[in-house]
Design a protein around this motif. Structure first.
Motif, mmCIF file in Angstrom:
data_model
loop_
_atom_site.group_PDB
_atom_site.id
_atom_site.type_symbol
_atom_site.label_atom_id
_atom_site.label_comp_id
_atom_site.label_asym_id
_atom_site.label_seq_id
_atom_site.Cartn_x
_atom_site.Cartn_y
_atom_site.Cartn_z
ATOM 1 N N ALA A 39 43.686 116.384 -28.288
ATOM 2 C CA ALA A 39 44.626 116.940 -27.334
ATOM 3 C C ALA A 39 45.275 118.255 -27.844
ATOM 4 O O ALA A 39 45.198 118.694 -28.907
ATOM 5 C CB ALA A 39 46.020 115.962 -27.516
ATOM 6 N N VAL A 40 45.712 118.936 -26.543
ATOM 7 C CA VAL A 40 46.229 120.352 -26.753
ATOM 8 C C VAL A 40 47.797 119.954 -27.349
ATOM 9 O O VAL A 40 48.427 119.492 -26.700
ATOM 10 C CB VAL A 40 46.133 121.038 -25.738
ATOM 11 N N ASP A 41 48.254 120.632 -28.558
ATOM 12 C CA ASP A 41 49.371 120.286 -29.006
ATOM 13 C C ASP A 41 50.077 121.743 -29.443
ATOM 14 O O ASP A 41 49.320 122.791 -29.538
ATOM 15 C CB ASP A 41 49.076 119.793 -30.594
ATOM 16 N N HIS A 42 51.163 121.960 -29.201
ATOM 17 C CA HIS A 42 52.173 122.963 -29.304
ATOM 18 C C HIS A 42 52.401 122.857 -31.190
ATOM 19 O O HIS A 42 53.196 122.103 -31.507
ATOM 20 C CB HIS A 42 53.349 122.991 -28.660
ATOM 21 N N ILE A 43 52.078 123.764 -31.871
ATOM 22 C CA ILE A 43 52.255 123.834 -33.124
ATOM 23 C C ILE A 43 53.738 123.648 -33.509
ATOM 24 O O ILE A 43 54.400 123.066 -34.278
ATOM 25 C CB ILE A 43 51.451 125.393 -33.748
ATOM 26 N N ILE A 44 54.626 124.563 -32.791
ATOM 27 C CA ILE A 44 56.024 124.602 -32.929
ATOM 28 C C ILE A 44 56.399 123.989 -31.620
ATOM 29 O O ILE A 44 56.228 124.570 -30.409
ATOM 30 C CB ILE A 44 56.794 126.163 -32.837
ATOM 31 N N PRO A 45 56.905 122.840 -31.667
ATOM 32 C CA PRO A 45 57.324 122.185 -30.598
ATOM 33 C C PRO A 45 58.233 122.727 -29.575
ATOM 34 O O PRO A 45 59.000 123.591 -29.985
ATOM 35 C CB PRO A 45 57.972 120.989 -31.124
ATOM 36 N N LEU A 46 57.894 122.588 -28.121
ATOM 37 C CA LEU A 46 58.712 123.240 -26.951
ATOM 38 C C LEU A 46 59.912 122.531 -27.157
ATOM 39 O O LEU A 46 61.031 123.194 -26.640
ATOM 40 C CB LEU A 46 58.107 123.023 -25.642
ATOM 41 N N ASN A 47 60.394 121.404 -27.348
ATOM 42 C CA ASN A 47 61.412 120.715 -27.447
ATOM 43 C C ASN A 47 61.823 120.085 -28.926
ATOM 44 O O ASN A 47 61.459 119.178 -29.203
ATOM 45 C CB ASN A 47 61.657 119.925 -26.376
ATOM 46 N N ASN A 48 62.557 120.550 -29.711
ATOM 47 C CA ASN A 48 63.141 120.191 -31.033
ATOM 48 C C ASN A 48 64.282 120.078 -31.448
ATOM 49 O O ASN A 48 64.962 121.445 -30.889
ATOM 50 C CB ASN A 48 62.057 120.700 -32.117
ATOM 51 N N LYS A 49 64.960 119.532 -32.341
ATOM 52 C CA LYS A 49 66.284 119.844 -32.599
ATOM 53 C C LYS A 49 66.616 121.098 -33.316
ATOM 54 O O LYS A 49 67.787 121.723 -33.044
ATOM 55 C CB LYS A 49 66.748 118.684 -33.533
ATOM 56 N N THR A 64 43.227 115.550 -32.838
ATOM 57 C CA THR A 64 42.863 114.456 -32.530
ATOM 58 C C THR A 64 44.190 113.700 -31.703
ATOM 59 O O THR A 64 45.006 113.936 -32.060
ATOM 60 C CB THR A 64 42.360 113.330 -33.509
ATOM 61 N N LYS A 65 43.813 112.837 -30.763
ATOM 62 C CA LYS A 65 44.810 111.974 -30.151
ATOM 63 C C LYS A 65 45.717 111.463 -31.056
ATOM 64 O O LYS A 65 47.036 111.396 -30.747
ATOM 65 C CB LYS A 65 44.273 111.075 -29.037
ATOM 66 N N SER A 66 45.129 110.653 -32.033
ATOM 67 C CA SER A 66 45.981 110.026 -32.920
ATOM 68 C C SER A 66 46.875 110.888 -33.744
ATOM 69 O O SER A 66 48.064 110.514 -34.199
ATOM 70 C CB SER A 66 45.262 109.186 -33.893
ATOM 71 N N GLU A 67 46.360 111.986 -34.439
ATOM 72 C CA GLU A 67 47.124 112.914 -34.944
ATOM 73 C C GLU A 67 48.377 113.559 -34.041
ATOM 74 O O GLU A 67 49.530 113.632 -34.710
ATOM 75 C CB GLU A 67 46.418 114.259 -35.491
ATOM 76 N N ASN A 68 48.269 113.986 -32.907
ATOM 77 C CA ASN A 68 48.968 114.350 -32.054
ATOM 78 C C ASN A 68 50.153 113.242 -31.820
ATOM 79 O O ASN A 68 51.415 113.507 -31.729
ATOM 80 C CB ASN A 68 48.387 114.882 -30.655
ATOM 81 N N SER A 69 49.700 112.069 -31.591
ATOM 82 C CA SER A 69 50.680 110.933 -31.391
ATOM 83 C C SER A 69 51.528 110.653 -32.519
ATOM 84 O O SER A 69 52.969 110.267 -32.652
ATOM 85 C CB SER A 69 50.381 109.838 -30.880
ATOM 86 N N LYS A 70 51.132 111.082 -33.968
ATOM 87 C CA LYS A 70 51.719 110.761 -35.009
ATOM 88 C C LYS A 70 52.836 111.868 -35.088
ATOM 89 O O LYS A 70 53.918 111.814 -35.903
ATOM 90 C CB LYS A 70 50.792 110.915 -36.083
ATOM 91 N N LYS A 71 52.370 113.200 -34.722
ATOM 92 C CA LYS A 71 53.188 114.559 -34.850
ATOM 93 C C LYS A 71 54.529 114.273 -34.180
ATOM 94 O O LYS A 71 55.484 114.661 -34.215
ATOM 95 C CB LYS A 71 52.293 115.683 -34.648
ATOM 96 N N HIS A 72 54.139 113.887 -32.757
ATOM 97 C CA HIS A 72 55.139 113.613 -31.933
ATOM 98 C C HIS A 72 55.876 115.094 -31.548
ATOM 99 O O HIS A 72 55.315 115.939 -30.910
ATOM 100 C CB HIS A 72 56.157 112.691 -32.143
ATOM 101 N N ASN A 73 56.946 115.135 -31.849
ATOM 102 C CA ASN A 73 57.739 116.314 -31.652
ATOM 103 C C ASN A 73 58.242 116.934 -32.812
ATOM 104 O O ASN A 73 59.275 117.625 -32.870
ATOM 105 C CB ASN A 73 59.049 115.931 -30.584
ATOM 106 N N LYS A 74 57.688 116.750 -33.792
ATOM 107 C CA LYS A 74 57.852 117.124 -35.107
ATOM 108 C C LYS A 74 57.223 118.646 -35.471
ATOM 109 O O LYS A 74 56.234 118.945 -34.995
ATOM 110 C CB LYS A 74 57.638 116.612 -36.171
ATOM 111 N N PHE A 75 58.083 119.407 -36.445
ATOM 112 C CA PHE A 75 57.452 120.888 -36.613
ATOM 113 C C PHE A 75 57.039 120.797 -38.022
ATOM 114 O O PHE A 75 58.137 120.538 -38.809
ATOM 115 C CB PHE A 75 58.496 122.066 -36.523
#
Length: 89
Positions: A39-49, A64-75
């Motif tokens: 999956a394409v992931d934003h290294i620095i999330p577009l929407n984070n606290k 990988t899709k599993s890595e991306n889902s684990k990362k969720h919206n974290k930086f």
């Protein structure tokens, strides 16, 4: 469907004004060339606290899709990757 619409909205809002057509083409190509199972992931999330990244080619990576889902919206900063800081935001 609602999540996809929200995602597209965030990406559009996160495009800096200085992006050229060439930049946009690179982003589009990056998505098209995403390897199967990734999956394409934003290294620095577009929407984070604490931090919000830009929708630019330099802020994209393949996970990988599993890595991306684990990362969720974290930086995770480069210092955390080096083991110097343990906090994930």
């Amino acid at each position: 469907q609602a999540n996809k619409s929200k995602r597209r909205f965030l990406e559009k809002c996160s495009l800096p004004k200085w992006l050229t057509k060439e930049h946009l083409e690179k982003i589009k190509k990056f998505y098209i060339e995403c390897p199967k199972g990734y999956a394409v992931d934003h290294i620095i999330p577009l929407n984070n606290k604490l931090v919000c990244g830009l929708h630019t080619i330099n802020n994209l990576q393949y996970l990988t899709k599993s890595e991306n889902s684990k990362k969720h919206n974290k930086f995770v900063s480069y210092l955390e990757k080096e083991g110097e800081i343990c906090q994930v935001v």
